[in-house]
Design an enzyme around this catalytic site. Structure first.
Site, PDB file in Angstrom:
ATOM      1  N   GLU A  49       5.818   3.580  23.627  1.00 57.42           N
ATOM      2  CA  GLU A  49       5.331   2.966  22.269  1.00 57.42           C
ATOM      3  C   GLU A  49       5.948   1.656  21.668  1.00 57.42           C
ATOM      4  O   GLU A  49       7.233   1.478  22.015  1.00 57.42           O
ATOM      5  CB  GLU A  49       5.608   3.999  21.296  1.00 57.42           C
ATOM      6  CG  GLU A  49       5.166   3.555  19.868  1.00 57.42           C
ATOM      7  CD  GLU A  49       5.007   4.781  18.793  1.00 57.42           C
ATOM      8  OE1 GLU A  49       5.419   5.728  18.926  1.00 57.42           O
ATOM      9  OE2 GLU A  49       4.451   4.683  17.829  1.00 57.42           O
TER      10      GLU A  49
ATOM     11  N   CYS B  95       2.710   7.130  16.780  1.00 59.47           N
ATOM     12  CA  CYS B  95       2.035   6.927  15.661  1.00 59.47           C
ATOM     13  C   CYS B  95       1.261   5.538  15.547  1.00 59.47           C
ATOM     14  O   CYS B  95       0.337   5.282  14.902  1.00 59.47           O
ATOM     15  CB  CYS B  95       3.129   6.934  14.336  1.00 59.47           C
ATOM     16  SG  CYS B  95       3.801   8.497  14.119  1.00 59.47           S
TER      17      CYS B  95
ATOM     18  N   ASN C 283      -2.975  11.602  18.170  1.00 61.29           N
ATOM     19  CA  ASN C 283      -1.289  11.570  18.393  1.00 61.29           C
ATOM     20  C   ASN C 283      -0.750  12.937  17.818  1.00 61.29           C
ATOM     21  O   ASN C 283      -1.012  14.065  18.426  1.00 61.29           O
ATOM     22  CB  ASN C 283      -0.831  10.322  17.863  1.00 61.29           C
ATOM     23  CG  ASN C 283       0.767  10.444  18.208  1.00 61.29           C
ATOM     24  OD1 ASN C 283       1.016  10.953  19.267  1.00 61.29           O
ATOM     25  ND2 ASN C 283       1.487  10.215  17.439  1.00 61.29           N
ATOM     26  N   GLU C 284      -0.545  12.810  16.566  1.00 61.06           N
ATOM     27  CA  GLU C 284       0.011  13.921  15.819  1.00 61.06           C
ATOM     28  C   GLU C 284      -0.747  14.254  14.651  1.00 61.06           C
ATOM     29  O   GLU C 284      -0.440  14.225  13.385  1.00 61.06           O
ATOM     30  CB  GLU C 284       1.539  13.567  15.428  1.00 61.06           C
ATOM     31  CG  GLU C 284       2.731  13.343  16.632  1.00 61.06           C
ATOM     32  CD  GLU C 284       3.896  13.269  15.832  1.00 61.06           C
ATOM     33  OE1 GLU C 284       4.169  12.894  14.792  1.00 61.06           O
ATOM     34  OE2 GLU C 284       5.040  13.501  16.562  1.00 61.06           O
TER      35      GLU C 284
HETATM   36  O1  AHR Z   1       8.838   8.545  18.670  1.00 59.11           O
HETATM   37  C1  AHR Z   1       8.789   8.100  17.694  1.00 59.11           C
HETATM   38  C2  AHR Z   1       7.414   8.749  16.630  1.00 59.11           C
HETATM   39  O2  AHR Z   1       7.818  10.079  16.532  1.00 59.11           O
HETATM   40  C3  AHR Z   1       6.252   8.798  17.364  1.00 59.11           C
HETATM   41  O3  AHR Z   1       5.447   7.606  16.953  1.00 59.11           O
HETATM   42  C4  AHR Z   1       5.388   9.709  16.632  1.00 59.11           C
HETATM   43  O4  AHR Z   1       4.312  10.384  17.428  1.00 59.11           O
HETATM   44  C5  AHR Z   1       6.449  10.896  16.311  1.00 59.11           C
HETATM   45  O5  AHR Z   1       6.570  11.282  15.278  1.00 59.11           O
END
Ligand code: AHR
Length: 661
Positions: free
Chosen positions: A49, A248, A379-380
């Site tokens: 990321e 994220c 993602n989340e």
């Molecule tokens: O790894 C950091 C963040 O943690 C990521 O972007 C997210 O998916 C999680 O909340």
């Protein structure tokens, strides 16, 4: 005799060990006669990321910050020490940012009016400086047009903090038409925080854009490529997959700020810059100069995965902005473009060069397909809004590409309402792989080595997509990549491996961080502008990733899997390609443990190796000064009549490799 007496005294009551300070030998049985489950080639992978300056200022080797003047403050990163702005006398010149007319994703360029060539300079500060190496060549490129006057040369040079030049070159711009110019020069000193100074010969007005500088020694020597040292660390992990682009960052804080892969492919000068969502996410680590230039875009991620022999695993937004921020939703009736992005991505990766998106890939220099097998949706995300949208994606993808394996998500937490609801619904839908995330304490990791023992064997498979032990609290700036965290993750990972029939993919997160530019800690790798190193957590991942094996076999004590009884955790695999038997043992006790492993069901050579990772203190870490303080060391071991005897160091991970005969 004394040993046997002690054993009788202690085994019954405690199952094991330590009576009046005298250690007993634990008796383990490894039955390699049958394969319990196949270990998926994707078992140990990488999560990438763009957080912590992982892309621009990190993996992407570009040294110029704000090379195309597109930041919100278009001159951010650029300094004009003697410009009219600061000193009225001498009037050396002035740079201002102008916009191209018409539609353009690359909106701005810089226009420099040079009034006194001897006095004027434009300096780029790099990403918290530029790391330069003595004797190394650097490739400069820029677009320029001489608008008026007699500017005959653009001079570039590295400078130190006193303005002394450390190597440079010059370019002779010609005419008013925009042209691209390239030049190469060599640094004559090694420095972590150099800058690039641009000066001019002649006076007049010159326009410039995409002022770019890369070291020559990029990964695979690719022009405008990736940092070799960082990719090498990644490649050394033998990753089974590469998940990208997050995290994220996929979702964006608002939908407008979401990651849109189509804007990250094609000529780099046309890739539209986006503010990085981690720019101001954390008050304690603001990074107002953090943007995404998309110099690393989806093509580069696919290419990186291919270079490392890792399966590409792109994750796309599903029409919900980050639910920790706005949670903005695309109305269901407007979801089509989002779904189309997913379908087009599959065509970009796997389509023939006669398809519209396969052609884009071909035009970027990759006629062969990228062999994409997985795609992640969301993602989340949590709640019914996610499930509703997920179903639409699933239907469209499976209708057109039934072979594509879809990764769904269970939200940000490893338990609780969101998690329970997500799993229940995804099970009903009979989804294939569910992503789980856990950022928890080291104790949690040790206590959860049995987490997957209880999972439904006929349900969806698991992608442990983001995890890391947090020494203080989730996302605390005081979290450390210390030995306790790494060791606890190793203990937990034996549980992932023991459940390889359910757990198909796993990855630590986040992957990397700039020493000065980070927002989130802990991270697997740390780097500055010159160097990078692996944390103890990295070496745990590497030991598992390079010893993943092909088949899970049983290792037990008194018929029980080792899940932390007397602080011992274990898993074992066979590698039928390399003809190896590999045992992973984690001792979280403060004392050494004596163990005896009876190897049954296969014959092994009389000599093997142990790769041991340990440290004296649980708070120990690696650092730029001692990058390998905690890294594996090797010992030879003997096997006598199918029995391995070992003394496991206190607080250690040992990977034992035996050759199958
Ligand atoms: O790894 C950091 C963040 O943690 C990521 O972007 C997210 O998916 C999680 O909340």
């Amino acid at each position: 005799m004394k040993n046997r007496l002690l054993k009788n005294l202690t085994l019954g009551a405690f199952g094991f060990f330590s009576f009046a300070g005298i250690a007993q030998e634990a008796n383990l049985t490894l039955d390699a006669s049958k394969s319990i489950a196949k270990i998926q080639p994707t078992m140990y992978g990488i999560f990438f990321e763009d957080i912590n300056f992982a892309a621009d200022g990190g993996l992407y080797a570009e040294m110029i910050k704000n090379r195309s003047f597109e930041f919100l403050d278009p001159k951010m990163g650029w300094i004009e020490p003697n410009s009219q702005k600061y000193y009225m006398n001498p009037k050396s010149g002035f740079a201002h940012v102008t916009m191209y007319s018409g539609e353009n994703t690359n909106r701005n360029y810089v226009s420099v009016k040079v009034e006194d060539a001897l006095g004027y300079s434009l300096i780029n500060e790099g990403f918290r400086g530029m790391g330069i190496k003595e004797g190394l060549a650097y490739n400069l490129s820029l677009f320029a047009s001489v608008e008026e006057g007699n500017i005959a040369k653009i001079n570039v040079a590295f400078i130190d903090e006193n303005g002394h030049e450390l190597g440079g070159t010059s370019i002779a711009p010609k005419g008013a038409d925009w042209k691209e110019y390239e030049a190469k020069f060599t640094a004559n000193q090694t420095l972590a925080k150099a800058k690039l100074k641009i000066t001019f010969e002649g006076t007049g007005t010159i326009n410039m854009d995409m002022i770019s500088l890369f070291p020559e020694d990029t990964w695979k020597g690719r022009k405008k490529g990736l940092r070799k040292d960082i990719v090498q660390l990644l490649d050394d992990m033998n990753p089974g997959f590469l998940r990208f682009p997050g995290g994220c960052i996929v979702e964006g804080r608002t939908l407008a700020q979401r990651y849109q892969w189509k804007k990250t492919v094609g000529p780099i000068e046309d890739r539209e810059l986006l503010i990085n969502r981690w720019n101001t996410e954390f008050d304690h680590r603001p990074a107002p100069d953090y943007f995404q230039s998309f110099g690393i875009g989806f093509f580069e991620y696919f290419q990186l995965a291919e270079d490392m022999g890792a399966a590409p695993l792109p994750i796309l937004g599903c029409g919900i902005a980050c639910q920790f921020n706005t949670g903005e939703l695309v109305p269901m009736e407007d979801l089509d473009p989002y779904v189309q992005d997913a379908l087009d991505l599959i065509q970009f990766a796997n389509g023939g060069i006669d398809t519209p998106w396969g052609k884009v890939r071909n035009d970027m220099g990759h006629p062969d397909t990228f062999d994409m097998k997985y795609i992640g949706i969301g993602n989340e995300q949590w709640g019914p809004e996610y499930i509703e949208r997920y179903k639409v994606f699933e239907k469209a993808i499976k209708t057109k590409y039934p072979e594509m394996i879809i990764v769904s998500g269970s939200g940000p937490f490893p338990e609780g309402d969101y998690f329970e609801y997500g799993w229940e619904e995804l099970k009903k839908l009979n989804t294939e792989i569910v992503d789980e995330h856990y950022y928890r304490s080291p104790e949690w990791f040790r206590e959860n080595a049995t987490r997957y023992d209880k999972y439904d064997r006929s349900g969806p498979k698991v992608f442990a997509g983001e995890y890391a032990a947090q020494s203080v609290a989730i996302a605390s700036p005081d979290n450390k990549n210390n030995w306790e965290c790494a060791l606890s993750e190793a203990a937990f990972m034996t549980g992932l491996e023991r459940n390889a029939d359910v757990v198909y993919l796993t990855s630590y997160a986040p992957l990397m961080a700039h020493e000065e530019g980070w927002q989130w800690t802990p991270d697997l790798l740390w780097f500055n502008n010159l160097e990078s190193y692996g944390t103890p957590n990295y070496y745990v991942q590497k030991l598992f990733g390079t010893n993943s094996g092909t088949d899970l076999v049983s290792i037990s004590e008194n018929g029980q899997a080792l899940t932390g009884q007397h602080d011992l955790y274990a898993s074992a695999v066979k590698d039928l390609f390399k003809m190896e038997l590999i045992i992973k043992l984690v001792n979280t006790a403060k004392e050494p443990q004596e163990i005896r492993i009876n190897i049954a069901g296969v014959k092994v050579a009389s000599k093997g190796e142990a790769y041991i990772l340990s440290s004296n203190n649980l708070t120990d870490e690696n650092s730029f000064n001692a990058p390998k303080a905690i890294s594996p060391f090797q010992e030879e071991i003997k096997i006598v009549k199918g029995i391995v005897r070992l003394s496991l160091k206190e607080n250690s991970l040992s990977v034992i490799k035996l050759r199958l005969k």
